[in-house]
Structures are given as C-alpha cells and as structure tokens.
Scaffold this motif. Structure first.
Motif, PDB file in Angstrom:
ATOM      1  N   VAL A  25       0.757  -1.154  -0.063  1.00 58.23           N
ATOM      2  CA  VAL A  25      -0.151   0.027   0.023  1.00 58.23           C
ATOM      3  C   VAL A  25       0.879   1.222   0.021  1.00 58.23           C
ATOM      4  O   VAL A  25       1.955   1.283   0.860  1.00 58.23           O
ATOM      5  CB  VAL A  25      -0.981   0.166   1.258  1.00 58.23           C
ATOM      6  N   ASN A  26       0.687   2.265  -0.834  1.00 53.91           N
ATOM      7  CA  ASN A  26       1.401   3.316  -1.043  1.00 53.91           C
ATOM      8  C   ASN A  26       0.735   4.560  -0.230  1.00 53.91           C
ATOM      9  O   ASN A  26      -0.274   4.906  -0.383  1.00 53.91           O
ATOM     10  CB  ASN A  26       1.420   3.782  -2.338  1.00 53.91           C
ATOM     11  N   ALA A  55      11.748   5.497  -2.985  1.00 55.49           N
ATOM     12  CA  ALA A  55      11.875   4.069  -3.654  1.00 55.49           C
ATOM     13  C   ALA A  55      10.430   3.603  -4.047  1.00 55.49           C
ATOM     14  O   ALA A  55       9.599   3.529  -3.632  1.00 55.49           O
ATOM     15  CB  ALA A  55      12.682   3.114  -2.939  1.00 55.49           C
ATOM     16  N   SER A  56      10.482   2.915  -5.524  1.00 61.04           N
ATOM     17  CA  SER A  56       9.314   2.395  -6.141  1.00 61.04           C
ATOM     18  C   SER A  56       9.128   1.006  -5.363  1.00 61.04           C
ATOM     19  O   SER A  56       9.875   0.133  -5.159  1.00 61.04           O
ATOM     20  CB  SER A  56       9.503   2.175  -7.569  1.00 61.04           C
ATOM     21  N   HIS A  88      22.674   0.899  -4.183  1.00 65.28           N
ATOM     22  CA  HIS A  88      22.824   2.108  -3.230  1.00 65.28           C
ATOM     23  C   HIS A  88      21.719   3.021  -3.543  1.00 65.28           C
ATOM     24  O   HIS A  88      20.971   2.931  -4.558  1.00 65.28           O
ATOM     25  CB  HIS A  88      24.130   2.780  -3.477  1.00 65.28           C
ATOM     26  N   GLY A  89      21.568   4.090  -2.720  1.00 66.16           N
ATOM     27  CA  GLY A  89      20.453   4.896  -2.963  1.00 66.16           C
ATOM     28  C   GLY A  89      19.239   4.388  -2.736  1.00 66.16           C
ATOM     29  O   GLY A  89      18.959   3.451  -1.619  1.00 66.16           O
ATOM     30  N   ARG A  90      18.096   4.653  -3.292  1.00 69.09           N
ATOM     31  CA  ARG A  90      16.746   4.038  -3.050  1.00 69.09           C
ATOM     32  C   ARG A  90      16.651   2.863  -3.892  1.00 69.09           C
ATOM     33  O   ARG A  90      15.634   2.245  -3.439  1.00 69.09           O
ATOM     34  CB  ARG A  90      15.728   5.010  -3.904  1.00 69.09           C
ATOM     35  N   GLN A  91      17.626   2.248  -4.627  1.00 68.88           N
ATOM     36  CA  GLN A  91      17.285   0.820  -5.183  1.00 68.88           C
ATOM     37  C   GLN A  91      17.469  -0.189  -4.218  1.00 68.88           C
ATOM     38  O   GLN A  91      17.077  -1.535  -4.666  1.00 68.88           O
ATOM     39  CB  GLN A  91      18.422   0.707  -6.093  1.00 68.88           C
ATOM     40  N   GLY A  92      17.788   0.045  -3.139  1.00 68.02           N
ATOM     41  CA  GLY A  92      17.775  -1.096  -1.933  1.00 68.02           C
ATOM     42  C   GLY A  92      16.274  -1.271  -1.291  1.00 68.02           C
ATOM     43  O   GLY A  92      16.416  -2.077  -0.444  1.00 68.02           O
TER      44      GLY A  92
END
Length: 424
Positions: A25-26, A55-56, A88-92
C-alpha cells in the motif's frame, strides 16, 4: 494430527511456516512518500516492512516470486537470495522492506521481539534526534530548536548551507543555473562559497548557539552541492561551535575527498544514508575518512545487515547514528536494530510534528518517543499489533500510477522469473 493438536492453535509452528503472498500500500507525506509491504503466510500471520521514501514498490514486488513457498524464518537465507537486487540509494528499498517484514514474521512465529533475533539488546531505550525545518533567521531557528529541547529532545539537527544565502550579494560564486541543479555531483557544479557567504553562515550558527547553548548536541546537514574545498573552508569556520557532526557534505562515494575533509576539520564528519550493504561502508572505514556512519536501515540492507555494518564500524572505532524518514513500521525496525547494536549513537525521527503519524499502527504503547527516548518494544516481531487500516486509508496515495489500493492482490508478480545465479 493428534487429538490434542486438533484442539489447539498450531499456526505458530515455525518449521511449517510458508510465504503465500506479498502486497503493498502506498502512502503520502510521512513526511515523505513511502510504501508499506505485507508478507502473508499459510498460518495466517503476516509481517510488515517498508519501502523507503523515493523508492518504487516495484523493487519489492519483483522479488515476490523468489519468496513464495519459502519459510520466512530463514531470514539470512532469503536475504542472501535477494540482496543482489538492491543497490545504493533508493534501489535497495525493496530488499530492505522485505527483510524488515521477515524479521516481523519470524518474531511473531517464535513469540520474541526482533532485537532478540538479532542477538539480544544492549539498551532498553533508544536516544532520538529530531530534524527541524530551517528558517532564515538564526535567532528564530534557535527558538525552534529550543522548542525541541522543551519537548524533551536531547539531540538536535538543523540545516546549514547555500539555501540560507539566497539573496545575499556576493555570498556564492557559481556558473549560471548551477544552484538549481540536483543532477550533478558536488565536485562538478562549480559552486563555491565566498568569504561573505561563510561569514553569514557563521553568524547564523552563532545566533542559534546563543539561544540553545552548548549542552545539547547539534548536528548539521544540507550544506549544498559545493566542492570539497568550500566544505573545508566552511567546516573550519564552523568548528568553533562544537557541532555534533557535518553530514553528507560531499557524496559518500568520494573516499579520498572524505579523508581530506576529515583531516582538515576538527568537527566529526558523517555520511552513509545512501550506502547499501557493509561492503559499501568498508572503503570509508579503511581510509579513516569518517567519524560517524549514518546508514538508513531502509537502504543499507535491513535490520541484520545494518547491525553488521555497525559491528564493522566498531572495529574501526566509529559509532553508528541512524537516518530514518519513514512510517512507524520503519521506525520500529530501526529501534530493534539500535537496541541490538553496541556502538549505536542516536536515531533520527523526521515526523515529530505530525500528530497523526503514530496512528498508523496499533497494539503498542504510545507515544513512541518520551522525553527524547524511544522504549524498545517487547512484543513479538517489530512490536506492534497491526496496522490501523482506517488511518492508513486516510493517507493512501491516490495519484495515477501510485494508487495500488489497500494491499490489493499482486498475482501479476507471482511468476516473475530470471536466472539469478551470479556464476556460470
């Protein structure tokens, strides 16, 4: 099944636990946009995690097929299976959110708090610091920070940087348009602080200190996209104010520049909120380039990986502060990690000014922060009972492309597949 088993609840048998679903849920404005994820099991218990701001949720959903049918209590096994899909960043964010949910599930299955699964606790309460929005006048900023102190906070943070120099003639030297760009790393912007700009910032901090005094630690962040030379000049000018640390003055990847900065100033330097896994912190630690590491558990790898990062830093004599800008779900994951980490320093709380923030969860004593500390929960898993569905629905993201509903079915991700081996 024996006659006895027929009359008791056997849903807590951990060896038979299996993952059956993953849904999201967003949410909006916590104060940032985040996604909560829920991992369901064949025994009717669920675990909650969080995909961090920016992050998606797709980062988590694409891993669903790798988790279905697995036992969520095998946290390390599953983390090793999926960690290659973070960065790194939001990709984790997806990997970390799933790891939080696995800790929540395993704790519920065994009836123990998450910190116990991470090795036990070093403390019963966790020191919290509150970031505070900037105002242009130093004395007024001091009053804002004083209000935090009056509310019981014993550690503070504020922003000091080029944003405070807007409209000050001769304060910044920069190429056309450089001050508005955020897609260029600091060394490549050409932005430099002048003596005028540095004097303005020094006077700003002097006014703040005049209000709050020196007994309470005060950290500094958001200096702007300036080069390391300007960072050094500003840092040396601000050293007189005994700040707790200079945070993210330059990008974390630039180890040599961090070492240069650390060796040039007398105030601790701090970075780490965008670094994924312990291997990302190792170059900075080996180079003696940081005084404080500052991972964000929702980027760094989750509860256990962040504890490993702290243990690594401890070997180099470096403490761990923790960045956190999310919902109470992520906050509690951080609390358990901080409790289980010996060289923990202080944890950030970005939502102090949102009275409804704690309403998102139920089944835990509130307020979560009392007199500047958060008590470590003793309930199973992350320590709260359930989400408050009504409060969650009120904060759901309904924008096109983000409206995923309230933990709506995600069957489209059940069969996502690729050859994931990293060897031939």
């Amino acid at each position: 099944m024996t006659a006895l088993e027929a009359n008791i609840n056997t849903h807590s048998r951990p060896s038979d636990l299996r993952i059956t679903d993953l849904r999201v849920v967003n949410l909006r404005a916590l104060p940032f946009d985040v996604s909560l994820l829920r991992i369901d099991t064949n025994q009717g218990i669920s675990g909650y995690g969080e995909v961090r701001d920016g992050a998606s949720p797709t980062y988590a959903l694409l891993l669903k097929s790798r988790l279905l049918g697995e036992n969520p209590c095998n946290i390390d096994k599953l983390f090793r299976k999926i960690k290659q899909f973070g960065y790194h960043g939001r990709q984790g964010g997806g990997v970390c959110g799933i790891e939080m949910a696995l800790f929540d599930l395993a704790g519920k299955a065994y009836g123990v708090p998450a910190y116990q699964l991470a090795g036990g606790k070093f403390r019963d309460t966790v020191l919290i610091y509150s970031d505070t929005d900037t105002v242009a006048d130093g004395a007024a900023m001091g009053q804002r920070l004083k209000q935090r102190m009056d509310a019981g906070f014993k550690f503070l943070k504020m922003d000091i940087g080029v944003g405070l120099l807007k409209g000050v003639a001769g304060a910044v030297s920069s190429p056309p348009g450089a001050l508005k760009r955020r897609d260029v790393m600091h060394p490549f912007t050409g932005i430099q602080l002048t003596d005028i700009g540095i004097e303005v910032l020094v006077e700003y901090v002097r006014q703040v200190r005049a209000v709050i005094g020196y007994e309470i630690p005060l950290a500094a962040d958001h200096f702007g996209f300036i080069n390391v030379e300007s960072c050094i000049r500003l840092g040396q000018a601000l050293d007189q104010f005994s700040l707790a640390w200079y945070e993210d003055m330059i990008p974390w990847q630039l180890t040599d520049q961090w070492r240069q900065l650390k060796q040039s100033v007398q105030t601790p330097v701090c970075t780490g909120e965008d670094i994924y896994l312990k291997e990302g912190f190792l170059p900075l630690l080996e180079a003696g380039a940081v005084s404080v590491i500052h991972p964000d558990l929702a980027t760094s790898g989750g509860i256990m990986e962040t504890k490993k990062i702290a243990d690594l830093a401890q070997d180099f004599g470096v403490p761990m502060a923790m960045h956190m800008a999310g919902s109470p779900v992520s906050f509690l994951a951080n609390i358990h990690c901080a409790a289980a980490t010996e060289n923990f320093y202080v944890l950030e709380h970005h939502s102090v000014d949102l009275p409804w923030w704690e309403d998102l969860i139920d089944g835990i004593d509130k307020p979560l922060v009392v007199d500047g500390y958060a008590r470590v929960p003793e309930g199973p898993g992350l320590g709260f009972g359930e989400l408050n569905e009504a409060a969650i629905r009120e904060r759901m993201d309904t924008r096109p492309g983000r409206n995923a509903g309230y933990f709506a079915p995600t069957a489209a991700w059940d069969d996502e597949w690729s050859l994931d081996h990293l060897w031939s």
